[in-house]
Design a protein around this motif. Sequence first.
Motif, mmCIF file in Angstrom:
data_model
loop_
_atom_site.group_PDB
_atom_site.id
_atom_site.type_symbol
_atom_site.label_atom_id
_atom_site.label_comp_id
_atom_site.label_asym_id
_atom_site.label_seq_id
_atom_site.Cartn_x
_atom_site.Cartn_y
_atom_site.Cartn_z
ATOM 1 N N GLY A 1 12.768 8.419 1.429
ATOM 2 C CA GLY A 1 12.420 6.700 2.033
ATOM 3 C C GLY A 1 11.062 6.491 2.114
ATOM 4 N N THR A 2 10.267 7.257 0.940
ATOM 5 C CA THR A 2 8.966 6.885 0.730
ATOM 6 C C THR A 2 8.718 6.235 -0.558
ATOM 7 O OG1 THR A 2 8.159 8.850 1.993
ATOM 8 C CG2 THR A 2 6.438 7.662 0.610
ATOM 9 N N PRO A 3 8.566 5.028 -0.609
ATOM 10 C CA PRO A 3 7.962 4.274 -1.806
ATOM 11 C C PRO A 3 6.803 4.633 -2.423
ATOM 12 C CG PRO A 3 8.711 2.612 -0.111
ATOM 13 C CD PRO A 3 8.120 3.947 0.610
ATOM 14 N N GLN A 4 6.887 4.768 -3.733
ATOM 15 C CA GLN A 4 5.451 5.087 -4.365
ATOM 16 C C GLN A 4 5.229 4.315 -5.623
ATOM 17 O OE1 GLN A 4 3.721 7.658 -3.955
ATOM 18 N NE2 GLN A 4 4.884 9.036 -2.826
ATOM 19 N N PRO A 5 4.161 3.828 -5.608
ATOM 20 C CA PRO A 5 3.647 2.649 -6.789
ATOM 21 C C PRO A 5 3.741 3.435 -8.041
ATOM 22 C CG PRO A 5 1.756 3.287 -5.662
ATOM 23 C CD PRO A 5 2.845 3.859 -4.937
ATOM 24 N N VAL A 6 4.489 2.509 -9.115
ATOM 25 C CA VAL A 6 4.495 2.854 -10.416
ATOM 26 C C VAL A 6 3.742 2.030 -11.453
ATOM 27 C CG1 VAL A 6 6.542 4.304 -10.073
ATOM 28 C CG2 VAL A 6 6.604 1.934 -10.830
ATOM 29 N N ASN A 7 2.950 1.259 -10.998
ATOM 30 C CA ASN A 7 2.141 0.295 -11.825
ATOM 31 C C ASN A 7 0.903 -0.226 -11.165
ATOM 32 O OD1 ASN A 7 3.375 -1.768 -10.260
ATOM 33 N ND2 ASN A 7 4.172 -2.990 -12.088
ATOM 34 N N GLY A 8 0.186 -1.035 -11.860
ATOM 35 C CA GLY A 8 -1.216 -1.472 -11.510
ATOM 36 C C GLY A 8 -1.071 -2.364 -10.447
ATOM 37 N N PRO A 9 -0.135 -3.397 -10.298
ATOM 38 C CA PRO A 9 0.385 -4.521 -9.433
ATOM 39 C C PRO A 9 0.487 -3.822 -7.932
ATOM 40 C CG PRO A 9 0.913 -5.077 -11.182
ATOM 41 C CD PRO A 9 0.563 -3.806 -11.475
ATOM 42 N N ALA A 10 1.178 -2.579 -8.227
ATOM 43 C CA ALA A 10 1.974 -1.926 -6.772
ATOM 44 C C ALA A 10 0.750 -1.334 -6.433
ATOM 45 C CB ALA A 10 3.035 -1.068 -7.351
ATOM 46 N N ASP A 11 -0.079 -0.553 -6.918
ATOM 47 C CA ASP A 11 -1.381 -0.008 -6.722
ATOM 48 C C ASP A 11 -2.325 -0.950 -5.799
ATOM 49 O OD1 ASP A 11 -1.053 2.616 -7.053
ATOM 50 O OD2 ASP A 11 -1.515 2.416 -9.140
ATOM 51 N N GLU A 12 -2.461 -2.034 -6.264
ATOM 52 C CA GLU A 12 -3.406 -2.877 -5.762
ATOM 53 C C GLU A 12 -2.675 -3.611 -4.451
ATOM 54 O OE1 GLU A 12 -3.967 -5.936 -8.530
ATOM 55 O OE2 GLU A 12 -4.823 -4.905 -10.113
ATOM 56 N N LEU A 13 -1.317 -3.718 -4.352
ATOM 57 C CA LEU A 13 -0.799 -4.074 -3.138
ATOM 58 C C LEU A 13 -0.794 -3.141 -2.247
ATOM 59 C CD1 LEU A 13 1.348 -6.106 -1.562
ATOM 60 C CD2 LEU A 13 3.153 -5.056 -2.700
ATOM 61 N N LEU A 14 -0.558 -1.735 -2.344
ATOM 62 C CA LEU A 14 -1.011 -0.681 -1.486
ATOM 63 C C LEU A 14 -2.293 -0.873 -1.059
ATOM 64 C CD1 LEU A 14 0.112 1.906 -0.047
ATOM 65 C CD2 LEU A 14 -0.212 3.248 -2.143
#
Length: 234
Positions: A217-230
């Motif tokens: 249940g742990t989401p992991q970012p897989v692109n740049g926009p996800a990293d920025e949101l995190l």
Amino acid sequence: MESVPVRCPACRREHAYLTPVYPCPCGAPTAAPMLRGAAPEPITHRTWDDDWVTVRCRACGRHDQWPQPELCCPCGTVLRIPVAAAGADPADGVRPSHIPLPRTAPAPRPSFRPMTIRTGRDAVTAAAMYLRWLGYREVVISAERPSSRIDLRAAGLIAQVDSTTRPSTLRDVECLWLNALNTSVTGVFFSLAGYAQDARARADGLDVPLFVMDLTGTPQPVNGPADELLSAGA
């Protein structure tokens, strides 16, 4: 503790993998013993029965079902980490946490506390918990999935959660983006089985954050926009 090297067969990137640790009912930390030397397998099709392994607690001898260890490579491939059969010596398998992925900046917030995913509905609930952890308030879960396939709504955000057994497609990403564009909000995508290569590329161009979730249940970012949101949060 020493980490175990895992090489992604898709992009050849090498990761230092730390297997998740779970609390046995007796209170002792328990982890699936990793099978050293065995190659990880890309997950292209999920079945709920295959995503669980039997793990024996070294402290009390109890056998329990825990999620099969997985690693989400930044290239978008979800890898299943081989484990030894129940009862094997888990000395090499006990690790303190999950593998950290690259971040643009450390997140100034407490550690995320995930929930184990056993059903598609659990995946939606886990995504909602993650969005709340990012700082989104009043996250609402759709009682029934609408035709738009939007599962979660919050102020300034909508999210889709794909809990199917196949990688999310280009059309999936584009539909979410169009829904977000029509309502002037951010669209975020969560997937259990990863993303097709063209879907990844399109999401990067449209600035759509993509996350992959494993059964912990742990989401992991897989692109740049996800990293920025995190990094930035809500």
